[in-house]
Design an enzyme around this catalytic site. Sequence first.
Site, PDB file in Angstrom:
ATOM      1  N   CYS A 140       0.816  -1.214   0.000  1.00  0.00           N
ATOM      2  CA  CYS A 140       0.000   0.000   0.000  1.00  0.00           C
ATOM      3  C   CYS A 140       0.852   1.267   0.000  1.00  0.00           C
ATOM      4  CB  CYS A 140      -0.987   0.049   1.149  1.00  0.00           C
ATOM      5  SG  CYS A 140      -2.223   1.340   0.847  1.00  0.00           S
TER       6      CYS A 140
ATOM      7  N   CYS B 258      -5.806   2.243  -4.907  1.00  0.00           N
ATOM      8  CA  CYS B 258      -5.453   2.850  -3.635  1.00  0.00           C
ATOM      9  C   CYS B 258      -6.449   3.950  -3.301  1.00  0.00           C
ATOM     10  CB  CYS B 258      -4.041   3.430  -3.721  1.00  0.00           C
ATOM     11  SG  CYS B 258      -3.510   4.113  -2.157  1.00  0.00           S
TER      12      CYS B 258
HETATM   13  C1  LIG Z   1      -1.033   0.329   6.919  1.00  0.00           C
HETATM   14  C2  LIG Z   1      -1.537  -0.433   5.730  1.00  0.00           C
HETATM   15  C3  LIG Z   1      -2.559   0.089   4.964  1.00  0.00           C
HETATM   16  C4  LIG Z   1      -3.021  -0.596   3.854  1.00  0.00           C
HETATM   17  N1  LIG Z   1      -4.063  -0.054   3.133  1.00  0.00           N
HETATM   18  C5  LIG Z   1      -4.539  -0.719   2.063  1.00  0.00           C
HETATM   19  C6  LIG Z   1      -5.655  -0.200   1.335  1.00  0.00           C
HETATM   20  O1  LIG Z   1      -6.204   0.845   1.664  1.00  0.00           O
HETATM   21  N2  LIG Z   1      -6.103  -0.898   0.266  1.00  0.00           N
HETATM   22  C7  LIG Z   1      -5.516  -2.081  -0.109  1.00  0.00           C
HETATM   23  O2  LIG Z   1      -5.981  -2.672  -1.081  1.00  0.00           O
HETATM   24  N3  LIG Z   1      -4.454  -2.592   0.552  1.00  0.00           N
HETATM   25  C8  LIG Z   1      -3.955  -1.948   1.631  1.00  0.00           C
HETATM   26  N4  LIG Z   1      -2.900  -2.463   2.333  1.00  0.00           N
HETATM   27  C9  LIG Z   1      -2.156  -3.622   1.787  1.00  0.00           C
HETATM   28  C10 LIG Z   1      -2.821  -4.957   2.055  1.00  0.00           C
HETATM   29  O3  LIG Z   1      -3.164  -5.085   3.416  1.00  0.00           O
HETATM   30  C11 LIG Z   1      -1.856  -6.063   1.630  1.00  0.00           C
HETATM   31  O4  LIG Z   1      -1.477  -5.836   0.293  1.00  0.00           O
HETATM   32  C12 LIG Z   1      -2.518  -7.425   1.755  1.00  0.00           C
HETATM   33  O5  LIG Z   1      -2.818  -7.716   3.096  1.00  0.00           O
HETATM   34  C13 LIG Z   1      -1.597  -8.504   1.192  1.00  0.00           C
HETATM   35  O6  LIG Z   1      -2.208  -9.739   1.337  1.00  0.00           O
HETATM   36  P1  LIG Z   1      -1.354 -11.092   1.250  1.00  0.00           P
HETATM   37  O7  LIG Z   1      -2.342 -12.200   1.407  1.00  0.00           O
HETATM   38  O8  LIG Z   1      -0.479 -11.080   0.070  1.00  0.00           O
HETATM   39  O9  LIG Z   1      -0.370 -11.008   2.502  1.00  0.00           O
HETATM   40  P2  LIG Z   1      -0.722 -10.837   4.072  1.00  0.00           P
HETATM   41  O10 LIG Z   1      -2.020 -10.145   4.264  1.00  0.00           O
HETATM   42  O11 LIG Z   1       0.488 -10.210   4.671  1.00  0.00           O
HETATM   43  O12 LIG Z   1      -0.873 -12.321   4.558  1.00  0.00           O
HETATM   44  C14 LIG Z   1       0.206 -13.229   4.546  1.00  0.00           C
HETATM   45  C15 LIG Z   1      -0.144 -14.396   5.472  1.00  0.00           C
HETATM   46  O13 LIG Z   1       0.914 -15.356   5.387  1.00  0.00           O
HETATM   47  C16 LIG Z   1       1.231 -15.799   6.702  1.00  0.00           C
HETATM   48  N5  LIG Z   1       2.625 -16.236   6.689  1.00  0.00           N
HETATM   49  C17 LIG Z   1       3.741 -15.474   6.678  1.00  0.00           C
HETATM   50  N6  LIG Z   1       4.835 -16.251   6.664  1.00  0.00           N
HETATM   51  C18 LIG Z   1       4.400 -17.532   6.666  1.00  0.00           C
HETATM   52  C19 LIG Z   1       5.056 -18.793   6.628  1.00  0.00           C
HETATM   53  N7  LIG Z   1       6.387 -18.892   6.611  1.00  0.00           N
HETATM   54  N8  LIG Z   1       4.293 -19.914   6.595  1.00  0.00           N
HETATM   55  C20 LIG Z   1       2.921 -19.840   6.581  1.00  0.00           C
HETATM   56  N9  LIG Z   1       2.251 -18.669   6.631  1.00  0.00           N
HETATM   57  C21 LIG Z   1       2.986 -17.526   6.668  1.00  0.00           C
HETATM   58  C22 LIG Z   1       1.009 -14.577   7.585  1.00  0.00           C
HETATM   59  O14 LIG Z   1       0.804 -14.944   8.933  1.00  0.00           O
HETATM   60  C23 LIG Z   1      -0.235 -13.964   6.937  1.00  0.00           C
HETATM   61  O15 LIG Z   1      -1.426 -14.465   7.506  1.00  0.00           O
HETATM   62  C24 LIG Z   1      -2.437  -1.830   3.486  1.00  0.00           C
HETATM   63  C25 LIG Z   1      -1.412  -2.374   4.267  1.00  0.00           C
HETATM   64  C26 LIG Z   1      -0.972  -1.687   5.384  1.00  0.00           C
HETATM   65  C27 LIG Z   1       0.122  -2.287   6.243  1.00  0.00           C
END
Ligand SMILES: Cc1cc2nc3c(=O)[nH]c(=O)nc-3n(C[C@H](O)[C@H](O)[C@H](O)COP(=O)(O)OP(=O)(O)OC[C@H]3O[C@@H](n4cnc5c(N)ncnc54)[C@H](O)[C@@H]3O)c2cc1C
Length: 405
Positions: A163, A341
């Site tokens: 983000c 965004c």
């Molecule tokens: C402050 C902030 C504001 C944001 N605002 C927005 C917004 O307004 N709009 C938007 O679209 N996005 C936003 N985002 C971004 C969005 O939250 C992320 O892009 C999204 O959560 C990514 O999802 P993901 O499933 O790829 O990873 P994550 O949500 O990070 O999930 C990864 C998962 O993998 C697990 N994991 C990690 N390592 C391991 C391992 N070795 N083995 C097994 N499991 C593991 C973790 O525990 C977690 O549950 C924001 C993020 C932040 C921090």
Amino acid sequence: MSTTTQHHRIVVAGSGPGGLSIAARVAAQGLEVALIEPSSRHVYQPFWTLAGAGIVDHELSVRPMADMIPSAVKWLKTSVTGFQPELNQLQTEDGQTLSYDFLVVALGLQIDWHKIPGLPERLGQQGVCSIYDFSGSEQTWELIRNFKGGHAIFTFPPPPIKCAGAPQKILYLAEEYFRKANVRDKTRVSYFCATPTIFSVKKYADALIRQCVKPRDIATHFNMRLKSVDAENRQALFENSESGEEQRIDYDLLHVVPPMSAPDVIENSSLANAEGWVDVDKATLRHKHFDNVFAIGDCAGLPTSKTAAAIRAQSPVLAANLLAAVNGQAPVATYDGYTACPLVTGYGKAILAEFDYELQPQETFPFDQSKESLLLYLLKRFVLPQLYWRALIKGRKWPWSKVGT
Ligand SMILES: Cc1cc2nc3c(=O)[nH]c(=O)nc-3n(C[C@H](O)[C@H](O)[C@H](O)COP(=O)(O)OP(=O)(O)OC[C@H]3O[C@@H](n4cnc5c(N)ncnc54)[C@H](O)[C@@H]3O)c2cc1C
């Protein structure tokens, strides 16, 4: 020593929005799915920005993981510690070796607090805060609402980060709060940004400078990377990425967005590209060398902005291509790099940036989304969170063809 104890048709590694949405979509087709995830809590990270400005309680971002995982999916509550895609195997923290027919990698990214000397031990204290963490979002609000004036600095690190709009959202919200709290006239607000522009898409960059930065007297410093924090003396050290020149700046409040990178477990495996991210084809989301491996979300090596909104667009594409692969067919769907965004620019105002791999705007609504509006703020505050919990992570169809979370 680990032993092979389990084989699964499909293994999904990571249960953020990426992993959950794929597990739900694939399980709904009657396929056997195991989901590896160590955490008991699922977090809606987009709420951390709003929590940092006192708009929501940070606790609202959390729900029990057990309630998020579909009943047809087998939850393995452990972490992946190693990938061997050549053998269709991976290792887990609890000493197991799992084998699979198909693997979806969805581990998110890692936050490198330790790469800024002086930062990790000072978070939440002596004016240093960050919304890039669950408790950090609450600490940020504490510091903003108790701020009595001085120099407030907001940083943006070298990308990629998740983000890329959030560092600016908290800047604009804090600046407005300082005005409400009658401390703005004794406050200098500065944005130190490691990139050369405020936003990667020109239309939105121009709109932000015109509507927010200039009229609100925010001092911008581009190509400036935070190197270290001296919290005792309330000084931050920045380096100019073009000249290499270093500058020590006094602050009273320092909001830090930390550097981020690919998870070590991916970087140390043959799944990784040169930068450590999962080396997937940017259109099909299938691994470039291992046909039975896919990646979604922040951990995927895709040249687009890492957001949950991007996952909303990636999920149906990946699911379709995974199901095609299960049936021995070639990929059938393509991802165009869509990401979004909702840039909150104040309490009750937002613009909505939506764009693709070519950095071309791909707007959903029939009005100019680069203009600040209450409607877009209400979308971000109330509608998108509901769609996240009710549609995205459940792998359900989205009501609009584009707009993300
Ligand atoms: C402050 C902030 C504001 C944001 N605002 C927005 C917004 O307004 N709009 C938007 O679209 N996005 C936003 N985002 C971004 C969005 O939250 C992320 O892009 C999204 O959560 C990514 O999802 P993901 O499933 O790829 O990873 P994550 O949500 O990070 O999930 C990864 C998962 O993998 C697990 N994991 C990690 N390592 C391991 C391992 N070795 N083995 C097994 N499991 C593991 C973790 O525990 C977690 O549950 C924001 C993020 C932040 C921090």
